[in-house]
Write a protein that holds these residues in place. Sequence first.
Motif, short mmCIF file in Angstrom:
data_model
loop_
_atom_site.label_atom_id
_atom_site.label_comp_id
_atom_site.label_asym_id
_atom_site.label_seq_id
_atom_site.Cartn_x
_atom_site.Cartn_y
_atom_site.Cartn_z
N THR A 193 9.23 0.49 -4.12
CA THR A 193 8.20 0.17 -4.05
C THR A 193 7.92 -1.79 -4.81
O THR A 193 8.75 -1.80 -5.83
N SER A 211 1.11 6.89 0.66
CA SER A 211 -0.37 5.55 0.29
C SER A 211 -0.56 5.63 -0.73
O SER A 211 -0.55 7.00 -1.34
N SER A 252 7.20 8.38 2.46
CA SER A 252 6.32 7.40 1.88
C SER A 252 5.00 7.38 1.72
O SER A 252 4.94 9.39 2.17
N ASN A 294 0.95 -1.06 0.28
CA ASN A 294 0.04 -0.24 0.29
C ASN A 294 1.09 1.25 -0.11
O ASN A 294 0.54 2.31 0.32
N GLN A 295 1.97 1.21 -0.14
CA GLN A 295 3.26 2.02 -0.19
C GLN A 295 3.76 2.20 -0.84
O GLN A 295 4.41 1.28 -1.34
N THR A 296 4.23 4.13 -1.49
CA THR A 296 5.70 3.37 -2.01
C THR A 296 6.83 4.33 -1.39
O THR A 296 5.94 5.60 -1.07
N TYR A 297 7.95 3.99 -1.81
CA TYR A 297 9.29 5.38 -0.32
C TYR A 297 9.96 5.53 -1.32
O TYR A 297 10.31 5.29 -2.37
N ARG A 331 -2.09 9.59 -2.73
CA ARG A 331 -1.49 9.34 -4.32
C ARG A 331 -1.85 9.79 -4.93
O ARG A 331 -1.83 10.33 -5.85
#
Length: 191
Positions: free
Chosen positions: A84, A111, A109, A50-53, A115
């Motif tokens: 991600t 979510s 991050s 559920n996250q990109t970092y 986003r």
Amino acid sequence: MSESEFHIFYKHIANFSSITEEEFDDILPYFSKITFKKGEYLIKQGEKANQTYWVSKGLVVSNYTDKEGKEHIIQFANEGCWITDQQGFYNQTVAIFDIICLEQTQLISISFEDREKLCAAFSKMEHFFRKKANDSFVKQQRRLLTYMTNDATERFNLLIKEYPDLIQRISKKKLASYLGVSRETLSRLKK
């Protein structure tokens, strides 16, 4: 976020989108700053991604472990890189990769939900994420082509050229896995 992290993250976004500092102040609440210890998972295979970092400081690896237990390194992400499980994140499904911190890592991050809200509220951020996705696709294609057409020595030399400090930061096992060679072959390459 410290002043230098703030400035570096702003410059990163401004490099792909014509965002002003005032607009940057408005988008910051959509992001979170987090720290992970060495060995901690950002994403686990089989769990929802559920996250990109964005890596502010540290080093992260994305890998896949096959049915025989062999590790396949997909990506390293050091300072200034995004990471991600793309399939899991964009399709809102479970991850097929493990994403693990190889060092203590500071991340920014966002979510999937935030986003989407951010892109709806700020067209410049939608432009930014589209440009970053295009950049990522090109790099992945280039890596795949390199993997298919170059021998181990050429792959090693390209890795050093693109990420000169990386081989000091990762284990020989991880480096060999990324290059698709045995540790013995890697030893010969490093001479």
